[in-house]
Design a protein around this motif. Structure first.
Motif, mmCIF file in Angstrom:
data_model
loop_
_atom_site.group_PDB
_atom_site.id
_atom_site.type_symbol
_atom_site.label_atom_id
_atom_site.label_comp_id
_atom_site.label_asym_id
_atom_site.label_seq_id
_atom_site.Cartn_x
_atom_site.Cartn_y
_atom_site.Cartn_z
ATOM 1 N N ARG A 2 -13.210 25.707 6.726
ATOM 2 C CA ARG A 2 -13.140 25.181 5.370
ATOM 3 C C ARG A 2 -11.678 25.016 4.967
ATOM 4 O O ARG A 2 -10.884 25.942 5.111
ATOM 5 N N SER A 4 -8.615 24.533 2.265
ATOM 6 C CA SER A 4 -8.341 25.064 0.935
ATOM 7 C C SER A 4 -8.469 23.949 -0.108
ATOM 8 O O SER A 4 -8.419 22.755 0.224
ATOM 9 N N VAL A 5 -8.616 24.358 -1.347
ATOM 10 C CA VAL A 5 -8.676 23.397 -2.452
ATOM 11 C C VAL A 5 -7.391 22.582 -2.493
ATOM 12 O O VAL A 5 -7.419 21.375 -2.743
ATOM 13 N N GLN A 6 -6.261 23.220 -2.203
ATOM 14 C CA GLN A 6 -4.986 22.505 -2.226
ATOM 15 C C GLN A 6 -4.963 21.357 -1.212
ATOM 16 O O GLN A 6 -4.497 20.261 -1.522
ATOM 17 N N THR A 7 -5.459 21.614 -0.018
ATOM 18 C CA THR A 7 -5.481 20.563 1.004
ATOM 19 C C THR A 7 -6.445 19.455 0.605
ATOM 20 O O THR A 7 -6.137 18.266 0.738
ATOM 21 N N ASP A 8 -7.596 19.829 0.090
ATOM 22 C CA ASP A 8 -8.579 18.851 -0.389
ATOM 23 C C ASP A 8 -7.950 17.964 -1.455
ATOM 24 O O ASP A 8 -8.006 16.731 -1.377
ATOM 25 N N HIS A 39 -4.306 22.683 -11.184
ATOM 26 C CA HIS A 39 -4.271 22.824 -9.730
ATOM 27 C C HIS A 39 -3.605 21.603 -9.087
ATOM 28 O O HIS A 39 -2.825 21.728 -8.149
ATOM 29 N N GLU A 82 -2.093 23.720 4.961
ATOM 30 C CA GLU A 82 -2.895 24.902 5.302
ATOM 31 C C GLU A 82 -2.054 25.962 6.004
ATOM 32 O O GLU A 82 -1.143 25.642 6.742
ATOM 33 N N ASP A 83 -2.426 27.206 5.807
ATOM 34 C CA ASP A 83 -1.849 28.315 6.560
ATOM 35 C C ASP A 83 -2.835 28.637 7.674
ATOM 36 O O ASP A 83 -3.709 29.483 7.514
#
Length: 143
Positions: A2, A4-8, A39, A82-83
């Motif tokens: 999945r 992250s919201v940040q990447t999305d 965000h 992403e990390d």
């Protein structure tokens, strides 16, 4: 797996900007997708810092792509946003405290899966994600 919201939000922002010329405010993009403006603001700062978007302040300001969508590789964007080292503890050598790491095959299996995932994404650009630009635009509500 999945994202992250940040990447999305980063990918959605880049796609939006790719089909809409000119500068667009964070509020406009957030409204179009029905997502959090706060965000999205953090994501926009990161996209600007990484050179994906140009950010212009002021009345006629906003965000626009810093380079053509066909040159923006999705795998590279995901790697930046992403990390991947924290996917599971054992993939991050600095924070790994798992006592069975040296004898466990999970690390190898998961690392291979993550690499395959990213290699697959390397085959796409932002332009590929919005190949039918007209249909993409129509799905977003009118400004």
């Amino acid at each position: 797996m999945r994202l992250s919201v940040q990447t999305d939000y980063a990918l959605r922002t880049l796609m939006f900007l790719a089909v809409n010329d000119g500068h667009h405010s964070i509020a406009e993009i957030a409204r179009q997708y029905g997502i959090s403006k706060n965000h999205l603001m953090k994501v926009a700062q990161r996209l600007a810092a990484e050179g994906f978007v140009d950010s212009l302040r002021g009345r006629s300001g906003g965000l626009k792509l810093a380079k053509p969508a066909e040159t923006m590789n999705v795998g590279s964007i995901v790697r930046i946003m992403e990390d991947m080292g924290s996917f599971v503890e054992c993939l991050d050598a600095e924070t790994n405290r798992c006592v069975v790491t040296s004898a466990c095959g999970l690390r190898h299996a998961l690392n291979g899966a993550v690499e395959a995932f990213l290699r697959h994404l390397d085959g796409f650009t932002i332009s590929d994600l919005i190949a039918d630009q007209e249909a993409f635009r129509l799905l977003l509500e009118p400004s």
